[in-house]
Design an enzyme around this catalytic site. Sequence first.
Site, PDB file in Angstrom:
ATOM      1  N   ASP A  11      24.053  11.470  14.619  1.00 24.50           N
ATOM      2  CA  ASP A  11      23.413  12.733  14.278  1.00 24.50           C
ATOM      3  C   ASP A  11      22.000  12.388  13.813  1.00 24.50           C
ATOM      4  O   ASP A  11      21.679  11.214  13.588  1.00 24.50           O
ATOM      5  CB  ASP A  11      24.208  13.430  13.175  1.00 24.50           C
ATOM      6  CG  ASP A  11      23.585  14.743  12.730  1.00 24.50           C
ATOM      7  OD1 ASP A  11      23.080  15.478  13.595  1.00 24.50           O
ATOM      8  OD2 ASP A  11      23.592  15.009  11.518  1.00 24.50           O
ATOM      9  N   ASP A  13      19.607  14.711  11.367  1.00 25.07           N
ATOM     10  CA  ASP A  13      19.338  15.079   9.979  1.00 25.07           C
ATOM     11  C   ASP A  13      20.424  14.540   9.052  1.00 25.07           C
ATOM     12  O   ASP A  13      21.614  14.799   9.256  1.00 25.07           O
ATOM     13  CB  ASP A  13      19.250  16.594   9.834  1.00 25.07           C
ATOM     14  CG  ASP A  13      17.960  17.146  10.424  1.00 25.07           C
ATOM     15  OD1 ASP A  13      16.992  16.382  10.496  1.00 25.07           O
ATOM     16  OD2 ASP A  13      17.928  18.330  10.799  1.00 25.07           O
ATOM     17  N   GLY A  48      24.370  21.097   9.677  1.00 26.33           N
ATOM     18  CA  GLY A  48      24.982  20.810  10.967  1.00 26.33           C
ATOM     19  C   GLY A  48      25.160  22.018  11.860  1.00 26.33           C
ATOM     20  O   GLY A  48      25.767  21.920  12.926  1.00 26.33           O
ATOM     21  N   ILE A  49      24.627  23.169  11.449  1.00 30.39           N
ATOM     22  CA  ILE A  49      24.806  24.417  12.199  1.00 30.39           C
ATOM     23  C   ILE A  49      23.544  24.717  13.014  1.00 30.39           C
ATOM     24  O   ILE A  49      22.430  24.437  12.584  1.00 30.39           O
ATOM     25  CB  ILE A  49      25.091  25.581  11.224  1.00 30.39           C
ATOM     26  CG1 ILE A  49      26.308  25.262  10.357  1.00 30.39           C
ATOM     27  CG2 ILE A  49      25.309  26.883  11.974  1.00 30.39           C
ATOM     28  CD1 ILE A  49      27.584  25.034  11.126  1.00 30.39           C
ATOM     29  N   ARG A  51      20.460  26.814  14.961  1.00 34.19           N
ATOM     30  CA  ARG A  51      19.457  27.715  14.411  1.00 34.19           C
ATOM     31  C   ARG A  51      19.927  29.172  14.416  1.00 34.19           C
ATOM     32  O   ARG A  51      19.824  29.874  13.417  1.00 34.19           O
ATOM     33  CB  ARG A  51      18.154  27.579  15.203  1.00 34.19           C
ATOM     34  CG  ARG A  51      16.974  28.317  14.586  1.00 34.19           C
ATOM     35  CD  ARG A  51      15.761  28.209  15.499  1.00 34.19           C
ATOM     36  NE  ARG A  51      15.471  26.820  15.831  1.00 34.19           N
ATOM     37  CZ  ARG A  51      14.751  26.431  16.879  1.00 34.19           C
ATOM     38  NH1 ARG A  51      14.242  27.333  17.697  1.00 34.19           N
ATOM     39  NH2 ARG A  51      14.534  25.156  17.125  1.00 34.19           N
ATOM     40  N   ASP A 174      26.788  13.293   8.911  1.00 27.34           N
ATOM     41  CA  ASP A 174      26.791  13.568   7.472  1.00 27.34           C
ATOM     42  C   ASP A 174      27.266  14.983   7.175  1.00 27.34           C
ATOM     43  O   ASP A 174      27.265  15.400   6.015  1.00 27.34           O
ATOM     44  CB  ASP A 174      25.389  13.369   6.876  1.00 27.34           C
ATOM     45  CG  ASP A 174      24.445  14.508   7.225  1.00 27.34           C
ATOM     46  OD1 ASP A 174      24.459  14.940   8.401  1.00 27.34           O
ATOM     47  OD2 ASP A 174      23.709  14.965   6.335  1.00 27.34           O
TER      48      ASP A 174
END
Length: 222
Positions: A11, A13, A48-49, A51, A174
């Site tokens: 991932d 971010d 993790g979602i 936009r 994360d």
Amino acid sequence: MAQQLQAVIFDLDGVITDTAELHFHAWRQVAKEVDIDIDETFNATLKGISRMESLRRILAHGGREQDFNPAQCAALAARKNGIYVDSLRQLTPHAVLPGIKTLLTELRSRGIPAGLASVSLNAPAILQALEMTDLFGFCADASRISRSKPDPEIFLNACAGLGVDPQACIGVEDAQAGIDAINACGMASIGIGDTLKHATLRLSSTEELTWPRLSAFWQHRK
């Protein structure tokens, strides 16, 4: 004989760098413009979602989900992204999280490709700002993903782009949605954060994400 590790899928971010604060400030500004207040506690639920899903949750949080049509929602999302992209100019290679560049360099030296599975449409620009583009063999194109995490689509896309078997890969996340996505496609999951559930291995920080730790984990995983 243990199956050879074919790739590690990351991932972005919270794993490669941390732009969570930049996202928060952008979303908070847009939310304020439509008379919705959000705080850091609420912002954590957006981790993790995608936009558009983040926007939907913000509007629902403010009781205004029915007040905006699709075109208006698209405009709000674009407004947020413009603020966020502008803030990315402050990103430098110093923003890479501890241990990550060392691990990626080690993986490359061992011929183990790294892939990126981020829902951020700005992922390529972020990698360029961090001067890490050449350390990734494939970056999944979030604009071509129709289902957001916890659906495994983006991780499967990253594996397909590298030409590897998901069950012969490690995924690093994360966010809980990301861990669920990794597990759903049969990869071994490593979670950065002590509160994540169902990760095959949990680490407190990226500093613990070293090649010896990954190698031992792969050899002894169940």
